[in-house]
Design a protein around this motif. Structure first.
Motif, PDB file in Angstrom:
ATOM      1  N   VAL A   1      -2.302  -0.931   8.381  1.00 16.84           N
ATOM      2  CA  VAL A   1      -3.234   0.156   8.136  1.00 16.84           C
ATOM      3  C   VAL A   1      -2.461   1.252   7.417  1.00 16.84           C
ATOM      4  CG1 VAL A   1      -4.831   1.820   9.122  1.00 16.84           C
ATOM      5  CG2 VAL A   1      -4.529  -0.399  10.216  1.00 16.84           C
TER       6      VAL A   1
ATOM      7  N   GLN B   1      -2.780   5.003   5.162  1.00 18.78           N
ATOM      8  CA  GLN B   1      -3.613   6.133   4.740  1.00 18.78           C
ATOM      9  C   GLN B   1      -2.838   6.966   3.736  1.00 18.78           C
ATOM     10  OE1 GLN B   1      -5.246   9.107   7.639  1.00 18.78           O
ATOM     11  NE2 GLN B   1      -7.183   8.409   6.754  1.00 18.78           N
ATOM     12  N   SER B   2      -3.508   7.315   2.650  1.00 17.76           N
ATOM     13  CA  SER B   2      -2.876   8.038   1.557  1.00 17.76           C
ATOM     14  C   SER B   2      -3.609   9.350   1.319  1.00 17.76           C
ATOM     15  CB  SER B   2      -2.889   7.193   0.278  1.00 17.76           C
ATOM     16  OG  SER B   2      -2.367   7.905  -0.816  1.00 17.76           O
TER      17      SER B   2
ATOM     18  N   ASN C   1      -7.874  15.943   8.370  1.00 21.28           N
ATOM     19  CA  ASN C   1      -7.243  14.659   8.604  1.00 21.28           C
ATOM     20  C   ASN C   1      -5.885  14.890   9.253  1.00 21.28           C
ATOM     21  OD1 ASN C   1      -5.516  12.182   7.752  1.00 21.28           O
ATOM     22  ND2 ASN C   1      -7.612  11.572   7.242  1.00 21.28           N
TER      23      ASN C   1
ATOM     24  N   SER D   1       1.912   4.358   6.806  1.00 19.85           N
ATOM     25  CA  SER D   1       1.407   3.004   7.060  1.00 19.85           C
ATOM     26  C   SER D   1       1.969   2.505   8.379  1.00 19.85           C
ATOM     27  CB  SER D   1       1.805   2.061   5.925  1.00 19.85           C
ATOM     28  OG  SER D   1       1.508   0.719   6.255  1.00 19.85           O
TER      29      SER D   1
ATOM     30  N   TYR E   1      -8.220   4.683  -3.835  1.00 22.16           N
ATOM     31  CA  TYR E   1      -6.964   4.628  -3.074  1.00 22.16           C
ATOM     32  C   TYR E   1      -5.804   4.366  -4.040  1.00 22.16           C
ATOM     33  CZ  TYR E   1      -3.393   3.346   0.308  1.00 22.16           C
ATOM     34  OH  TYR E   1      -2.231   3.311   1.053  1.00 22.16           O
TER      35      TYR E   1
ATOM     36  N   TYR F   1       0.805  -1.219   0.000  1.00 22.26           N
ATOM     37  CA  TYR F   1       0.000   0.000   0.000  1.00 22.26           C
ATOM     38  C   TYR F   1       0.839   1.270   0.000  1.00 22.26           C
ATOM     39  CZ  TYR F   1      -3.370  -3.492   1.582  1.00 22.26           C
ATOM     40  OH  TYR F   1      -4.147  -4.613   1.677  1.00 22.26           O
TER      41      TYR F   1
ATOM     42  N   PHE G   1      -6.848  -1.119   4.711  1.00 23.98           N
ATOM     43  CA  PHE G   1      -6.742  -1.883   5.954  1.00 23.98           C
ATOM     44  C   PHE G   1      -6.665  -3.360   5.610  1.00 23.98           C
ATOM     45  CE2 PHE G   1      -8.565  -4.315   9.426  1.00 23.98           C
ATOM     46  CZ  PHE G   1      -7.965  -3.763  10.549  1.00 23.98           C
TER      47      PHE G   1
ATOM     48  N   ASP H   1     -10.300   1.807   0.245  1.00 18.50           N
ATOM     49  CA  ASP H   1     -11.213   2.870  -0.166  1.00 18.50           C
ATOM     50  C   ASP H   1     -11.236   3.032  -1.682  1.00 18.50           C
ATOM     51  OD1 ASP H   1     -12.002   3.456   2.359  1.00 18.50           O
ATOM     52  OD2 ASP H   1     -10.781   5.254   2.586  1.00 18.50           O
TER      53      ASP H   1
ATOM     54  N   TYR I   1      -8.365  12.010   1.074  1.00 23.38           N
ATOM     55  CA  TYR I   1      -7.690  11.027   1.918  1.00 23.38           C
ATOM     56  C   TYR I   1      -8.343   9.656   1.721  1.00 23.38           C
ATOM     57  CZ  TYR I   1      -5.941  15.246   4.150  1.00 23.38           C
ATOM     58  OH  TYR I   1      -5.345  16.461   4.383  1.00 23.38           O
ATOM     59  N   TYR I   2      -7.500   8.645   1.641  1.00 21.80           N
ATOM     60  CA  TYR I   2      -7.966   7.283   1.399  1.00 21.80           C
ATOM     61  C   TYR I   2      -7.279   6.344   2.390  1.00 21.80           C
ATOM     62  CZ  TYR I   2      -8.782   9.728  -3.003  1.00 21.80           C
ATOM     63  OH  TYR I   2      -9.151  10.641  -3.954  1.00 21.80           O
ATOM     64  N   THR I   3      -7.984   5.266   2.722  1.00 19.63           N
ATOM     65  CA  THR I   3      -7.479   4.321   3.719  1.00 19.63           C
ATOM     66  C   THR I   3      -7.507   2.907   3.173  1.00 19.63           C
ATOM     67  OG1 THR I   3      -8.300   5.718   5.524  1.00 19.63           O
ATOM     68  CG2 THR I   3      -7.761   3.441   6.076  1.00 19.63           C
TER      69      THR I   3
END
Length: 785
Positions: free
Chosen positions: A189, A191-192, A208, A172, A250, A75, A226, A247, A222-224
């Motif tokens: 996890v 987040q981007s 965020n 991450s 993403y 990711y 997981f 998401d 923002y994208y996540t």
């Protein structure tokens, strides 16, 4: 390379590439790799073609300088090439760190005369990966940021291209926990934050936490992602459950592509049965998309992947698989390889995805296997249905069904170094109401001469194409190749291809390609400081031999005649009658070899030990047999570190080769995409397209099919590259990897025989690299991708 044909390419091109490793005092390693070509592509791209990289290392410090690629996680940073600097610090302690900095895209100006050339801003990026191991608990943090330089282009990009300078930040957190023996939990996890246009106005929202690390703009989103799983291993099986959520939209600038807008809840199980003759792997669960309820319809489905391998007998093997997971999938038939004109032709895939179902069945049977003759037959059947989801218009989301059938037969005469292969392939594609069928035979003959130093080969193939039952033409090609190895260092190769296309709708076309290759492999050998053995036939040596027989030697010779043995082997004295010495050998063998997890060929040696103990009862030439057996034990033990070095060297070399090929994998698919998008039927609706002439529909279908199928080459390449990269931590092989264990089982005994016979490290490296590629190719084809 010389080319004469209908394609738009230069008649003469050349490619240079090399991998060098300078080792100083057995401590410092400085690997260097480079590639260069004079291939003149029709337009410039933001990716580099000619490359140079160097990878110096010292103990636990490894560096990467030049045109390189690194992987942090799926990711964040995953195999994207950059020009710059990277490092991996892997000391023996619990703390590990990796870092990178460089240019991910070069500036590419807009050229109105070449519309297919995609302009791009210069993109710089940097990243950091850290991890700390608390014995049974591991935690890691990844930070990656990439930003386009808006001032890197002089020519403005037209607004209709929708290309703006962008920025990306990804953070991450990953962790793994060994809850108890055999029970493991893994979590990541990520987040981007993606800013679509750096020219937008800044905002003060800070909606965020990532907003503190990036200049938040109006176009910043923002994208996540997981991913969590828990697995319990027991005996020869395992059970696990997993959850993944990505998401919509993403993405990270550190990877080329991956799926998004999906949620998977899965359970998986693996098990070996009947002493390993049957292996099963099942992954099943629920999948849904449209996580934010933005689409017209939501897809909810049961997803499953099943892989099984059955060794029905020592001669018959069955492998079957099925998957309907959403994935990046491209279809590639055998005819893509058979009719390939350029022997170095590779391709890249752009950001596209498909929902697909895959099923395959492979049967292999050994008809005969002896020193004089070996015969094999095989049958493979694959089915795949896809729905392209790259486009936004409904007319581009056509469902396509692919059926591929292949049957092959091979006969080999090892003593004569002769192999003959025959195959029949058929590919049947159904796109909406249209279908296409391609079928034909292939015959190849390979022969080696002069102690296998001269390799020759010839193949011929013919394939016929039909569209909706109407013949569209045929392709006939002939290939010839020869290669010669001189003094184990020089390798000359000459290949020729003649391909003849007969098309019912267009003029016939012929292609002729000749490729001449030369490779040189060298190392700095240590001087041989061993003294020559004396000639036992000389008079002086006879006297010395007689004098050298001390009391102990004379005693041993006397005891041998009395069924009492005493001899020294590698510092250990074996003494007693034959049964007692055999028991002592068994004890030492267990301690020195059989009980070691690195041991290989154990069952064969244990059978030899049983035979040795039987000989002890009969007392037939026992001493020589005992020493021969000890030789077998210790020569394998001595080979283990040699094999480890060869494996590490081969994996490192393969990883560099894959990195060097990265850009070469970018042009064919781009060309196919360009041809598709510029075809007159592409912008039409489905009804308008069906109203076009059959010739135009067939031509469009061929281009569309090629556009879809070309990507599998890159997907297989990327799969291999990621897997190989994961096997090497810094410049060390991950010894506890299941893949390493499987590769050892497949190759260690064979490479040992090669090493024992001629100690030809070059041939061993070539064989080992081929087996690694074959292993991961089989894994790729049987996985859910």
């Amino acid at each position: 390379m010389y080319y004469n044909g209908t394609a738009n390419r230069e008649p003469f091109t050349y490619f240079l590439n090399g991998n060098l490793n300078f080792n100083i005092s057995g401590i410092y390693n400085i690997p260097l790799s480079f590639s260069y070509t004079n291939q003149d592509f029709a337009y410039s791209t933001p990716f580099k073609i000619n490359r140079l990289s160097i990878h110096p290392s010292y103990k636990w410090v490894a560096t990467h300088i030049g045109d390189v690629a690194m992987t942090f996680s799926p990711y964040t940073v995953s195999g994207h090439q950059f020009t710059g600097f990277g490092t991996d610090l892997t000391p023996n302690g619990p703390f590990k760190i990796s870092a990178l900095y460089g240019r991910f895209l070069k500036a590419t100006e807009y050229n109105s005369e070449v519309p297919e050339a995609i302009p791009a801003y210069k993109r710089m990026g940097y990243g950091l990966k850290t991890s700390y191991d608390f014995n049974r608990f591991n935690i890691g943090l990844i930070f990656f940021k990439a930003k386009d330089e808006a001032s890197s282009l002089e020519i403005p990009i037209p607004d209709n291209l929708n290309i703006d300078p962008k920025e990306n930040l990804v953070i991450s957190l990953a962790s793994s926990v060994e809850i108890t023996k055999g029970l493991n939990f893994n979590l990541e996890v990520a987040q981007s934050a993606v800013t679509e246009n750096l020219n937008d106005d800044e905002t003060d929202a800070n909606s965020n936490p990532l907003g503190f690390f990036i200049n938040e703009k109006a176009s910043t989103d923002y994208y996540t992602a997981f991913n969590a799983d828990i697995t319990y291993s027991f005996g020869k099986g395992s059970l696990g459950i997993g959850y993944e959520r990505i998401d919509p939209q993403y993405r990270t600038f550190g990877a080329y592509f991956f799926n998004n807008d999906l949620e998977n809840i899965t359970a998986n199980a693996t098990q070996e049965l009947f002493n390993g003759r049957v292996s099963l792997a099942l992954n099943a669960g629920l999948q849904r998309d449209d996580l934010k309820n933005e689409k017209e319809s939501q897809s909810n489905r049961v997803v499953a992947a099943l892989n099984t391998n059955i060794k029905a007998s020592d001669r018959f093997n069955i492998a079957a698989s099925y998957s309907n997971f959403q994935s990046f999938t491209n279809i590639r038939t055998a005819f893509d390889i058979i009719n390939e004109v350029d022997p170095v032709e590779t391709l890249d895939t752009l950001d596209f995805k498909q929902v697909s179902q895959n099923a395959s069945l492979n049967l292999g049977y050994i008809l005969s296997q002896s020193k004089r003759k070996q015969q094999n037959i095989g049958l493979n059947l694959t089915y795949q249905t896809t729905k392209d989801e790259q486009g936004t218009a409904d007319e581009t989301n056509n469902q396509t069904d692919f059926y591929n059938l292949g049957a092959n037969y091979s006969i080999a005469y090892p003593e004569n170094a002769l192999t003959i292969n025959g195959a029949v392939n058929a590919a049947y594609n159904v796109i909406e109401e249209n279908d296409a069928l391609t079928y034909g035979p292939t015959l190849s003959i390979n022969k080696q001469f002069f102690d296998k130093k001269l390799r020759t080969g010839f193949s011929a193939s013919y394939n016929q194409s039909l569209a909706n039952g109407t013949s569209q033409g045929n392709v006939t090609n002939f290939r010839a190749n020869t290669g010669y190895v001189y003094k184990e260092k020089h390798n000359l190769n000459l290949n020729a291809l003649a391909l003849f296309r007969n098309n019912t709708s267009t003029a016939s076309a012929n292609d002729f390609t000749v490729t001449l290759g030369y490779s040189y492999s060298f190392d700095v050998k240590k001087p041989d400081l061993r003294f020559r053995k004396r000639d036992p036939n000389s008079s002086n040596d006879k006297k010395n031999t007689k004098k050298s027989k001390d009391t102990l030697q004379q005693l041993e010779e006397k005891l041998d005649k009395q069924n009492y043995y005493r001899f020294r082997y590698r510092g250990i004295i074996y003494e007693g009658n034959a049964n007692k010495v055999a028991d002592q050998i068994e004890t030492i063998s267990n301690q020195e070899y059989f009980d070691k997890k690195e041991a290989f060929g154990v069952s064969k040696l244990q059978n030899e030990l049983v035979e040795l103990k039987q000989k002890a009862v009969l007392d037939e030439d026992f001493k020589n047999l005992a020493i021969d057996f000890l030789d077998s034990i210790y020569v394998r033990k001595d080979y283990i570190p040699v094999y480890q070095n060869i494996l590490r060297s081969t994996l490192s070399s393969l990883r560099k080769e894959l990195v060097n090929k990265d850009q070469q994998m970018k042009d064919v698919y781009a060309k196919a995409k360009f041809e598709l998008e510029n075809h007159p039927l592409h912008t039409l609706s489905e009804a308008e397209r069906n109203a076009a002439s059959e010739e135009a529909q067939f031509e469009y279908m061929k281009i569309y099919t090629k556009y879809e199928v070309e990507g599998e080459k890159f997907e297989a390449y990327l799969f291999l590259r990621i897997e190989v990269d994961q096997l090497l931590k810094g410049n060390k092989v991950i010894a506890n990897s299941d893949h390493i264990k499987n590769i050892k089982e497949r190759t260690q005994e064979a490479t040992f025989r090669m090493y024992s016979e001629k100690k030809d490290l070059e041939k061993i490296n070539i064989y080992l690299e081929e087996q690694i590629i074959i292993y991961f190719d089989e894994l790729y084809r049987s996985s859910d991708n």
